[in-house]
Scaffold this active site. Structure first.
Site, mmCIF file in Angstrom:
data_model
loop_
_atom_site.group_PDB
_atom_site.id
_atom_site.type_symbol
_atom_site.label_atom_id
_atom_site.label_comp_id
_atom_site.label_asym_id
_atom_site.label_seq_id
_atom_site.Cartn_x
_atom_site.Cartn_y
_atom_site.Cartn_z
ATOM 1 N N PHE A 1 0.852 -1.182 0.000
ATOM 2 C CA PHE A 1 0.000 0.000 0.000
ATOM 3 C C PHE A 1 0.891 1.235 0.000
ATOM 4 O O PHE A 1 2.051 1.167 0.422
ATOM 5 C CB PHE A 1 -0.918 0.003 1.236
ATOM 6 C CG PHE A 1 -2.366 -0.113 0.884
ATOM 7 C CD1 PHE A 1 -2.926 -1.334 0.567
ATOM 8 C CD2 PHE A 1 -3.178 1.012 0.851
ATOM 9 C CE1 PHE A 1 -4.263 -1.443 0.232
ATOM 10 C CE2 PHE A 1 -4.516 0.918 0.521
ATOM 11 C CZ PHE A 1 -5.063 -0.308 0.207
ATOM 12 N N HIS B 1 -8.114 11.408 -2.056
ATOM 13 C CA HIS B 1 -7.581 10.121 -2.521
ATOM 14 C C HIS B 1 -7.374 10.216 -4.029
ATOM 15 O O HIS B 1 -8.260 10.685 -4.743
ATOM 16 C CB HIS B 1 -8.596 9.023 -2.173
ATOM 17 C CG HIS B 1 -8.079 7.634 -2.356
ATOM 18 N ND1 HIS B 1 -7.726 7.133 -3.590
ATOM 19 C CD2 HIS B 1 -7.859 6.642 -1.469
ATOM 20 C CE1 HIS B 1 -7.307 5.889 -3.437
ATOM 21 N NE2 HIS B 1 -7.381 5.572 -2.164
ATOM 22 N N LEU C 1 -14.723 5.333 -4.688
ATOM 23 C CA LEU C 1 -13.317 5.012 -4.546
ATOM 24 C C LEU C 1 -12.927 3.760 -5.316
ATOM 25 O O LEU C 1 -13.617 2.757 -5.267
ATOM 26 C CB LEU C 1 -13.025 4.775 -3.065
ATOM 27 C CG LEU C 1 -11.544 4.788 -2.733
ATOM 28 C CD1 LEU C 1 -11.005 6.198 -2.866
ATOM 29 C CD2 LEU C 1 -11.320 4.264 -1.337
ATOM 30 N N HIS D 1 -11.723 12.302 0.717
ATOM 31 C CA HIS D 1 -11.767 10.946 1.253
ATOM 32 C C HIS D 1 -11.746 10.863 2.763
ATOM 33 O O HIS D 1 -12.524 10.138 3.365
ATOM 34 C CB HIS D 1 -10.574 10.185 0.670
ATOM 35 C CG HIS D 1 -10.529 8.741 1.046
ATOM 36 N ND1 HIS D 1 -11.561 7.876 0.768
ATOM 37 C CD2 HIS D 1 -9.581 7.996 1.673
ATOM 38 C CE1 HIS D 1 -11.247 6.661 1.204
ATOM 39 N NE2 HIS D 1 -10.054 6.720 1.775
ATOM 40 N N ARG E 1 -2.796 10.928 6.019
ATOM 41 C CA ARG E 1 -2.870 9.541 6.498
ATOM 42 C C ARG E 1 -2.382 8.567 5.437
ATOM 43 O O ARG E 1 -2.677 8.736 4.260
ATOM 44 C CB ARG E 1 -4.331 9.215 6.843
ATOM 45 C CG ARG E 1 -4.571 7.744 7.056
ATOM 46 C CD ARG E 1 -5.981 7.464 7.495
ATOM 47 N NE ARG E 1 -6.973 7.506 6.434
ATOM 48 C CZ ARG E 1 -7.237 6.515 5.584
ATOM 49 N NH1 ARG E 1 -6.525 5.402 5.600
ATOM 50 N NH2 ARG E 1 -8.202 6.633 4.684
HETATM 51 C C1 LIG Z 1 -14.942 3.992 0.243
HETATM 52 C C2 LIG Z 1 -13.963 3.977 1.383
HETATM 53 C C3 LIG Z 1 -12.958 3.026 1.408
HETATM 54 C C4 LIG Z 1 -12.034 3.020 2.467
HETATM 55 N N1 LIG Z 1 -11.057 2.049 2.478
HETATM 56 C C5 LIG Z 1 -10.194 2.001 3.530
HETATM 57 C C6 LIG Z 1 -9.206 0.960 3.629
HETATM 58 O O1 LIG Z 1 -9.128 0.060 2.793
HETATM 59 N N2 LIG Z 1 -8.358 0.987 4.680
HETATM 60 C C7 LIG Z 1 -8.430 1.935 5.658
HETATM 61 O O2 LIG Z 1 -7.632 1.892 6.600
HETATM 62 N N3 LIG Z 1 -9.366 2.911 5.602
HETATM 63 C C8 LIG Z 1 -10.253 2.957 4.572
HETATM 64 N N4 LIG Z 1 -11.213 3.946 4.538
HETATM 65 C C9 LIG Z 1 -11.369 4.842 5.700
HETATM 66 C C10 LIG Z 1 -12.066 4.099 6.834
HETATM 67 O O3 LIG Z 1 -12.964 3.166 6.305
HETATM 68 C C11 LIG Z 1 -12.851 5.038 7.750
HETATM 69 O O4 LIG Z 1 -12.037 6.107 8.165
HETATM 70 C C12 LIG Z 1 -13.324 4.276 8.986
HETATM 71 O O5 LIG Z 1 -14.025 3.106 8.613
HETATM 72 C C13 LIG Z 1 -14.178 5.131 9.902
HETATM 73 O O6 LIG Z 1 -14.697 4.298 10.919
HETATM 74 P P1 LIG Z 1 -15.480 4.903 12.162
HETATM 75 O O7 LIG Z 1 -15.765 3.753 13.075
HETATM 76 O O8 LIG Z 1 -14.721 6.045 12.700
HETATM 77 O O9 LIG Z 1 -16.816 5.485 11.552
HETATM 78 P P2 LIG Z 1 -17.942 4.931 10.440
HETATM 79 O O10 LIG Z 1 -17.612 3.536 10.072
HETATM 80 O O11 LIG Z 1 -17.993 5.969 9.448
HETATM 81 O O12 LIG Z 1 -19.214 4.879 11.340
HETATM 82 C C14 LIG Z 1 -19.836 6.044 11.828
HETATM 83 C C15 LIG Z 1 -21.008 5.627 12.685
HETATM 84 O O13 LIG Z 1 -21.521 6.771 13.345
HETATM 85 C C16 LIG Z 1 -22.929 6.790 13.264
HETATM 86 N N5 LIG Z 1 -23.340 8.190 13.389
HETATM 87 C C17 LIG Z 1 -22.868 9.274 12.735
HETATM 88 N N6 LIG Z 1 -23.469 10.388 13.164
HETATM 89 C C18 LIG Z 1 -24.343 10.003 14.114
HETATM 90 C C19 LIG Z 1 -25.271 10.682 14.941
HETATM 91 N N7 LIG Z 1 -25.437 12.003 14.878
HETATM 92 N N8 LIG Z 1 -26.030 9.954 15.793
HETATM 93 C C20 LIG Z 1 -25.911 8.602 15.871
HETATM 94 N N9 LIG Z 1 -25.034 7.911 15.115
HETATM 95 C C21 LIG Z 1 -24.266 8.614 14.258
HETATM 96 C C22 LIG Z 1 -23.247 6.123 11.947
HETATM 97 O O14 LIG Z 1 -24.530 5.575 11.972
HETATM 98 C C23 LIG Z 1 -22.174 5.029 11.909
HETATM 99 O O15 LIG Z 1 -22.632 3.894 12.605
HETATM 100 C C24 LIG Z 1 -12.136 3.970 3.493
HETATM 101 C C25 LIG Z 1 -13.148 4.909 3.470
HETATM 102 C C26 LIG Z 1 -14.041 4.935 2.409
HETATM 103 C C27 LIG Z 1 -15.098 6.011 2.409
#
Ligand SMILES: Cc1cc2nc3c(=O)[nH]c(=O)nc-3n(C[C@H](O)[C@H](O)[C@H](O)COP(=O)(O)OP(=O)(O)OC[C@H]3O[C@@H](n4cnc5c(N)ncnc54)[C@H](O)[C@@H]3O)c2cc1C
Length: 599
Positions: free
Chosen positions: A135, A260, A270, A370, A412
């Protein structure tokens, strides 16, 4: 239970209902679920741990993550966590807090093994070990060349993580409040804390619920929807950043937003860096592999900020495809075996959305918004910081993309986000469990409940004003054009003024749907307010930072300036006066002195 149906007058908000829990986790992505699981495991089956999520958990954006999660397992070639640490610090253009990055890279190995034991179906080597691939920015021996460090489950790694953690949470009887949107924090004593719960809107009924708990974790993900072209889901509207910001708490390093390199042209979806990790290359209009000129060692696997800027430079010099604003990703030579087995979803996206065949066609790509490097400032145990001096807000924690630890600094590395959410989600859960007994009994924040009631009633009452979608589209347009990959004083000033004008217009929003059931019109209005808050903090921080570093590239200040700017930005807004202020915090450097960054 109160039943809300036709008996409820249209536009009326039913009274607040209360729930008493030990700890509340807001967000059911990887960070929130791992924290909830850890809380249950530490505190035992009697503990009342609630996860509140505006989406059904398996729809969280973590499930969209494709390429992988990194750890220096050394399963397919020599690797060491110290190399990973160095790559993370260099990738972040030396704005990374090195003590925090050390924790992440050390903990990575054990965390991945723990996930495997929880049941995560990683791809395997022929010997049965967890397979690993290359990566961007991940190197062997402090920058000598690419190393295989990313663990993956085909190109559905995030999906596998989310399902594994969700199943474990169900098994351990975590209580889920699905489709509840948190709108405010209970902070009865003011922003210094302690936090004593949250106030949420039940989306299916428009009922308000007060959740009382001694500890609250925000794990609400990013705010990519502030930009027009983005890889982020529609729901990533920065709620968890805007809510504390509105209460006068700071946001850290918001000027650093990652673009990205390989978004699908015009769509923004993506195409994972795993496509380049497996050997895909970028080509300009002349068919040249142009990354060789910008990053002679790492080439197409240089860090994302470097690759995105290189694409823009090719375009600016007329070498975009047909003179246009995109270039090509070439994966034809990877062959059917790799494309269909290791990158099946990516290949499917190309076939479905473009009608192109990755085995024979070149794929049009452009950089897409991204990832938020900045966010709610925390220490290495997820405790939220009230200011740049490091004072914590008792009972308030944050982890995942919403938080800024800071392990990503100014940029990142790919696969470090899934790692961040897992390592720091888990650590935050452990810390909450350890601190819970010493946190005060939660008390009701009647002011917060009344103000949420008033806010929603106000939005539903209006019969004229502007549609939220119109203002949101203008915001996304201006942020992408003026606060994007390249920035200048002039563009940022225009952007700041435009965001301020949109904030004024957003005070008169027209919510046409006055009903109580799944009122997405109301949801759009609430989320627009959050996007505007995040945009304000982002632009103000970017305008102030007169240097180029990582994801923040200023054409008018093209060099990195370690003398003036090797420091974190803390942006906050005084809730009473509405005025913004910026403060700064030194970067923690424990091992790697800042050096010129080449790939
Ligand atoms: C298309 C894509 C591909 C990616 N691929 C990679 C990868 O291969 N490797 C890597 O390291 N990173 C990758 N990333 C980045 C990574 O996936 C994210 O940064 C990470 O998954 C975020 O996780 P999280 O648990 O912080 O939040 P999320 O998984 O975004 O979850 C947020 C949660 O908060 C809840 N929420 C939000 N606001 C509220 C509210 N007001 N009230 C109640 N609930 C709320 C939502 O319902 C959800 O459950 C990718 C991102 C994208 C968009």
């Amino acid at each position: 239970m109160t039943v809300i149906g036709s008996a409820t007058p249209r536009g009326a908000i039913p009274p607040t209902r209360t729930h008493d829990l030990d700890a509340v986790v807001v967000g059911a992505g990887g960070a929130g679920l791992y924290a909830a699981l850890e809380l249950k495991q530490e505190l035992g089956p009697e503990a009342r741990i609630g996860v509140i999520s505006k989406l059904y958990p398996s729809r969280s954006h973590t499930g969209a993550a494709q390429g992988g999660v990194c750890a220096a397992l050394g399963n397919t070639e020599e690797d060491h966590w110290e190399w990973h640490w160095f790559d993370t610090v260099k990738g972040g253009d030396y704005l990374v807090d090195q003590d925090a990055a050390e924790v992440m890279c050390r903990d990575a190995v054990e965390t991945i093994i723990n996930l495997e034991h929880l049941g995560l179906p990683f791809d395997r080597t022929e010997d049965g070990l967890i397979n690993q691939r290359r990566f961007g920015g991940h190197t062997r021996n402090y920058g000598e060349g690419p190393v295989r460090r990313s663990c993956f489950a085909a190109d559905r790694t995030g999906h596998a993580i989310l399902q594994t953690l969700f199943q474990q949470c169900i098994k351990h009887e975590v209580v889920f409040f699905d489709e509840y949107q948190v709108l405010d924090l209970a902070l009865p004593g003011g922003p210094a804390g302690p936090v004593s719960g949250v106030i949420a809107l039940q989306l299916s009924t428009s009922e308000l619920h007060a959740f009382r708990a001694r500890a609250v974790l925000f794990a609400t993900g990013g705010y990519g929807k502030v930009f027009k072209v983005t890889s982020n889901a529609h729901t990533l509207t920065g709620d968890g950043m805007a809510i504390p910001y509105r209460r006068g708490l700071p946001l850290e390093d918001m000027e650093f937003f990652q673009f990205h390199p390989t978004g699908m042209y015009k769509l923004g979806f993506l195409l994972s860096e795993a496509m380049r990790g497996e050997g895909g290359v970028l080509l300009n209009d002349r068919g040249e592999r142009f990354m060789e000129r910008y990053a002679p060692t790492m080439k197409d696997l240089a860090s994302r900020d470097v690759v995105s800027r290189s694409i823009y430079l090719e375009i600016a010099e007329g070498r975009g495809i047909g003179g246009g604003d995109f270039v090509h990703l070439d994966v034809r030579h990877l062959g059917a075996e790799v494309l269909n087995k290791k990158l099946p979803d990516m290949s499917g996206f190309i076939r479905t959305y473009f009608g192109l065949e990755p085995l024979t066609d070149l794929v049009p790509i452009q950089p897409t918004a991204h990832y938020a490097m900045g966010g709610v400032p925390t220490d290495i145990d997820g405790r939220v910081l009230a200011d740049e001096t490091g004072r914590v807000v008792p009972g308030f924690y944050a982890a995942g993309e919403v938080a800024c630890v800071s392990v990503h600094g100014a940029n990142r590395l790919g696969t470090n986000s899934l790692l961040d959410i897992l390592v720091f989600g888990r650590r935050a859960g452990k810390k909450m469990a350890a601190e819970l007994a010493n946190l005060p009994e939660p008390i009701v924040d009647a002011d917060a409940e009344a103000s949420v009631q008033a806010r929603i009633s106000g939005l539903l009452a209006g019969s004229e004003g502007e549609r939220p979608a119109v203002i949101r589209a203008e915001l996304q347009e201006v942020m992408f054009a003026k606060c994007g990959v390249y920035r200048t004083e002039e563009l940022l000033t225009e952007c700041r003024d435009a965001v301020a004008a949109l904030r004024v217009r957003a005070q008169r929003l027209l919510v046409q749907d006055k009903g109580c059931r799944y009122n997405t019109d109301l949801g759009d209005a609430l989320e627009l307010e959050y996007l505007l808050d995040c945009a304000e903090a982002t632009v103000a921080s970017a305008l102030a930072r007169k240097e180029s570093r990582g994801g923040h590239a200023r054409e008018d200040f093209a060099e990195r300036d370690d003398v003036g700017w090797l420091k974190h930005t803390f942006a906050s807004r005084d809730p009473a006066s509405g005025s913004m202020s910026l403060a700064y915090k030194p970067v923690t450097i424990t091992k790697f002195e800042p050096r010129a960054r080449t790939y």
